[in-house]
Scaffold this motif. Structure first.
Motif, mmCIF file in Angstrom:
data_model
loop_
_atom_site.group_PDB
_atom_site.id
_atom_site.type_symbol
_atom_site.label_atom_id
_atom_site.label_comp_id
_atom_site.label_asym_id
_atom_site.label_seq_id
_atom_site.Cartn_x
_atom_site.Cartn_y
_atom_site.Cartn_z
ATOM 1 N N GLY A 228 22.844 6.345 0.950
ATOM 2 C CA GLY A 228 23.804 5.314 0.559
ATOM 3 C C GLY A 228 23.857 5.240 -0.961
ATOM 4 O O GLY A 228 23.292 6.089 -1.653
ATOM 5 N N ASP A 253 25.791 0.497 1.582
ATOM 6 C CA ASP A 253 26.385 1.418 2.561
ATOM 7 C C ASP A 253 27.373 2.367 1.873
ATOM 8 O O ASP A 253 28.171 1.945 1.029
ATOM 9 C CB ASP A 253 27.093 0.590 3.638
ATOM 10 C CG ASP A 253 27.617 1.456 4.748
ATOM 11 O OD1 ASP A 253 26.867 1.705 5.692
ATOM 12 O OD2 ASP A 253 28.783 1.906 4.650
ATOM 13 N N LYS A 261 22.247 -2.212 2.676
ATOM 14 C CA LYS A 261 21.392 -1.591 3.707
ATOM 15 C C LYS A 261 19.932 -1.975 3.483
ATOM 16 O O LYS A 261 19.246 -2.383 4.395
ATOM 17 C CB LYS A 261 21.530 -0.066 3.665
ATOM 18 C CG LYS A 261 22.824 0.430 4.292
ATOM 19 C CD LYS A 261 22.949 1.937 4.214
ATOM 20 C CE LYS A 261 22.066 2.652 5.220
ATOM 21 N NZ LYS A 261 22.303 4.120 5.188
ATOM 22 N N TYR A 262 19.483 -1.800 2.252
ATOM 23 C CA TYR A 262 18.081 -2.107 1.927
ATOM 24 C C TYR A 262 18.042 -2.746 0.544
ATOM 25 O O TYR A 262 18.692 -2.254 -0.380
ATOM 26 C CB TYR A 262 17.225 -0.839 1.873
ATOM 27 C CG TYR A 262 17.308 0.021 3.112
ATOM 28 C CD1 TYR A 262 16.615 -0.320 4.269
ATOM 29 C CD2 TYR A 262 18.071 1.180 3.098
ATOM 30 C CE1 TYR A 262 16.691 0.475 5.394
ATOM 31 C CE2 TYR A 262 18.148 1.986 4.227
ATOM 32 C CZ TYR A 262 17.454 1.635 5.370
ATOM 33 O OH TYR A 262 17.530 2.422 6.476
ATOM 34 N N GLN A 335 23.506 -8.301 4.565
ATOM 35 C CA GLN A 335 23.715 -7.153 5.445
ATOM 36 C C GLN A 335 25.109 -7.160 6.076
ATOM 37 O O GLN A 335 25.525 -6.179 6.665
ATOM 38 C CB GLN A 335 22.663 -7.120 6.548
ATOM 39 C CG GLN A 335 21.482 -6.212 6.223
ATOM 40 C CD GLN A 335 20.509 -6.826 5.245
ATOM 41 O OE1 GLN A 335 20.577 -8.007 4.946
ATOM 42 N NE2 GLN A 335 19.619 -6.019 4.715
#
Ligand code: BMA
Length: 340
Positions: A228, A253, A261-262, A335
């Protein structure tokens, strides 16, 4: 897990130092820091929060130059190795699309981003208060300003290095007149760099980590990776002695970058060295650019230190992305695809 790679050009010339043995954390500082010191060129007291880019095996930069009357302007700089810089004495002379002079009254925190074959400079400009300025150049001789993308007040405009679904993508931090805690990162898209829409919220301040509890803002242009978009950003906390700016890391993303995403719960870099703790505004780490090599995965991060100096920090895509994944936390609605 498959090897994590950078999806970008290879860069054979990149400043680099290996990670010192025994160092904790995924990011390490250059022993040459600060690479730009006080009074670097006539009429300029301090250079910090600045952006660089590769140009034909060498490097070009757009530097936030605090002039000796206290106002920030943008100056060009040139380097063979990315570490030693020649800064131009004159500020960049912008024109509008009719070739008429169009100088910002002040300009700070530039980012320099190549999309296709054009370089874009994006900075915090004066538009009835702090807002986002945007200019383009093909040759670093003629710099054409386009209309300010957003209404005031806004800061920390960052373009993605390629279009997504045929649209330019910009991160920004809508704001107000002061240095307020009003600060989440948003994303917008445009077919032509003129009309912006489809605004979404990307990330909120906060989370478990108090280091980003007050406000956050985009940093260097995101780096495309096989996992990503890797984005470094700044997060701010408030202490009884003022603000502290640290650097965090997040993976967005690839196709829908409003979706986190993280997001690492921990900072990646926080003021610890004398040139980060002490200066015009102490305790500031403010990343604005990276050089990165798809061949080796090396990343050199350029950051402003204490509103006084420029520093370089290093990491690799494998090391920093793995760290962000391993230490990630869910924060609010990050998210999701962005809030309405
Ligand atoms: C922010 C910006 C940055 C600066 C930081 C710390 O609001 O103005 O340019 O580095 O404050 O002073």
């Amino acid at each position: 897990m498959e090897k994590i790679r950078i999806i970008a050009e290879k860069l054979s010339n990149i400043p680099w130092q290996d990670k010192p043995a025994g160092l904790a954390g995924p990011v390490w500082r250059s022993s040459d820091n600060p690479i730009i010191k006080r009074n670097p060129v006539k009429g300029v007291a301090r250079i910090f929060n600045s952006a660089v880019a590769p140009l034909a095996d060498k490097f070009v930069g757009v530097f936030r130059a605090e002039t000796i009357n206290g106002r920030p302007h943008l100056h060009l700089g040139w380097s063979d190795d990315g570490v030693n810089w020649e800064i131009e004495e004159e500020r960049i002379a912008f024109v509008d699309e009719n070739n008429q002079p169009y100088q910002p009254r002040y300009a700070y925190d530039p980012r320099l981003i190549k999309i296709d074959n054009t370089f874009y400079i994006i900075w915090c400009t004066d538009f009835f208060g702090a807002s986002i300025g945007l200019a383009k150049t093909d040759d670093f001789k003629r710099f054409v300003r386009v209309e300010n993308p957003f209404l005031p007040f806004n800061r920390n405009g960052v373009l993605f290095p390629r279009k997504i679904n045929d649209k330019f993508i910009m991160l920004s931090r809508p704001s107000d007149q002061g240095h307020t805690p009003f600060g989440d990162i948003f994303i917008s898209e445009s077919p032509d760099l003129s009309y912006w829409g489809n605004h979404k919220q990307v990330m909120s301040k906060g989370g478990q980590g108090w280091w980003q509890s007050l406000k956050i803002g985009g940093g260097p242009a995101p780096i495309e990776t096989t996992v990503g978009w890797l984005m470094f950003y700044h997060g701010v906390t408030q202490t009884c002695n003022g603000y502290v700016y640290s650097m965090g890391g997040v993976i967005l993303d690839q196709d829908q970058p409003s979706r986190v995403k993280y997001r690492s719960a921990n900072y990646l870099l926080t003021p610890e060295e004398w040139y980060e703790e002490r200066g015009f505004v102490g305790n500031v780490i403010f990343p604005c650019a990276t050089l990165h090599d798809a061949g080796t995965g090396k990343i050199a991060i350029y950051y402003g230190a204490a509103d006084t100096y420029v520093g370089i920090a290093f990491t690799t895509v494998e090391e920093v992305v793995t760290y962000i994944i391993e230490t990630h936390e869910e924060v609010g609605e990050d998210q999701l695809l962005g809030r309405i």
